[in-house]
Design a protein around this motif. Structure first.
Motif, PDB file in Angstrom:
ATOM      1  N   ASN A 128       3.772   3.196  15.094  1.00 48.64           N
ATOM      2  CA  ASN A 128       2.423   3.116  14.535  1.00 48.64           C
ATOM      3  C   ASN A 128       2.001   1.647  14.459  1.00 48.64           C
ATOM      4  N   ASP A 145       0.855  -1.180   0.000  1.00 54.46           N
ATOM      5  CA  ASP A 145       0.000   0.000   0.000  1.00 54.46           C
ATOM      6  C   ASP A 145       0.896   1.237   0.000  1.00 54.46           C
ATOM      7  N   GLN A 187       0.157   3.894   2.837  1.00 52.76           N
ATOM      8  CA  GLN A 187       0.703   3.579   4.153  1.00 52.76           C
ATOM      9  C   GLN A 187       2.220   3.709   4.168  1.00 52.76           C
ATOM     10  N   TYR A 210       0.840  -4.001   9.120  1.00 52.07           N
ATOM     11  CA  TYR A 210       0.970  -4.000   7.650  1.00 52.07           C
ATOM     12  C   TYR A 210       2.355  -4.458   7.229  1.00 52.07           C
ATOM     13  N   ARG A 234      -0.698   0.189  13.409  1.00 49.15           N
ATOM     14  CA  ARG A 234      -1.305  -0.207  12.137  1.00 49.15           C
ATOM     15  C   ARG A 234      -0.224  -0.470  11.099  1.00 49.15           C
ATOM     16  N   TYR A 235       0.794   0.388  11.061  1.00 48.19           N
ATOM     17  CA  TYR A 235       1.876   0.170  10.109  1.00 48.19           C
ATOM     18  C   TYR A 235       2.666  -1.079  10.447  1.00 48.19           C
ATOM     19  N   GLU A 293       4.465   6.367   6.524  1.00 45.02           N
ATOM     20  CA  GLU A 293       5.538   5.946   7.424  1.00 45.02           C
ATOM     21  C   GLU A 293       6.847   6.631   7.029  1.00 45.02           C
TER      22      GLU A 293
END
Length: 261
Positions: A210, A164, A167, A216, A212-213, A171
């Protein structure tokens, strides 16, 4: 030739960001010369061991876990280099002026523009084509020409990827802001505290705050290990022998570098 001049190359790269001044130039040159000497003595033997290990794997089918183990070793080796240069980095960082930090910000902006042109602005199909071209070029350096079975595996791997760019770019910006904020803080502390601040940046670069990162990135990491394993397992004996020969060539190059000063 590149390795033996790596101290100069890294110096020019750093100067391109921070526009080094006066005594900073000699200090940075000396620190990089010391780093190269340490790297030649300590890291190159580790690379030989890793290349030998990869040569034993290459003729056979491999698992995603084996791929991840190799890439984790590479990452850990790079972190050790950053740890080694930490004291000198802290000393240099504490000397950077406001104008030099502005130069770093401008350089970030320039590289971000290129990154967005490559990854954010193209549509999904163009982005996939770009990834296919990049991956094919890297893989063919090891295996030689990819045949239809390998190209089909690569196409499936990348077309179904969780990659993605939104994203990834977010970052990227977080890391850059973290770096700039930390560099500003180093000017207000002693060398010991500056080193601790820089270590924090490295830690957060490899393990993002992060959540969420991080999730991912773990998924993307595992996906790439699985994708590479599937691609390797689709190669022919001749392609695998080409991989062995390429790795052996790298091993010999590194052994030559180990004997030089």
């Amino acid at each position: 030739m590149v390795y033996n001049n790596s101290d100069d190359l890294i110096y020019w790269w750093l100067d391109g960001y921070a526009d080094l001044q006066d005594s900073q130039k000699a200090f940075t040159h000396n620190a990089l010369t010391d780093l190269q000497r340490w790297h030649r003595q300590q890291q190159l033997p580790e690379y030989v061991s890793l290349l030998k290990r990869m040569q034993t794997m290459a003729p056979h089918d491999i698992t995603p876990a084996q791929v991840c183990a190799v890439t984790e070793d590479m990452r850990d080796s790079f972190i050790r280099v950053l740890r080694q240069i930490e004291p000198a980095s802290a000393q240099l960082a504490s000397q950077l002026s406001t104008e030099q930090l502005r130069s770093v910000r401008q350089r970030f902006d320039k590289t971000n523009k290129t990154w967005k042109e490559d990854w954010l602005e193209p549509n999904a199909q163009d982005r996939l084509s770009y990834r296919m071209k990049q991956a094919s070029n890297r893989l063919e350096d090891f295996y030689g020409r990819l045949d239809k079975p390998q190209r089909e595996v690569l196409q499936q791997w990348l077309s179904q990827s969780v990659f993605d760019p939104v994203q990834s770019y977010a970052e990227r910006e977080r890391r850059q802001a973290d770096i700039l904020n930390t560099l500003q803080r180093t000017a207000q502390t002693n060398a010991t505290a500056s080193a601790a601040l820089l270590r924090g940046v490295v830690d957060r670069s490899f393990t993002s705050p992060n959540e969420r990162y991080r999730a991912y990135n773990r998924e993307l990491w595992n996906e790439n290990c699985e994708g590479f394993a599937k691609l390797h397992n689709s190669t022919t004996p001749a392609q695998r022998q080409r991989m062995v020969d390429t790795l052996r060539g790298y091993e010999q190059d590194i052994k030559t570098l180990m004997t030089q000063k």
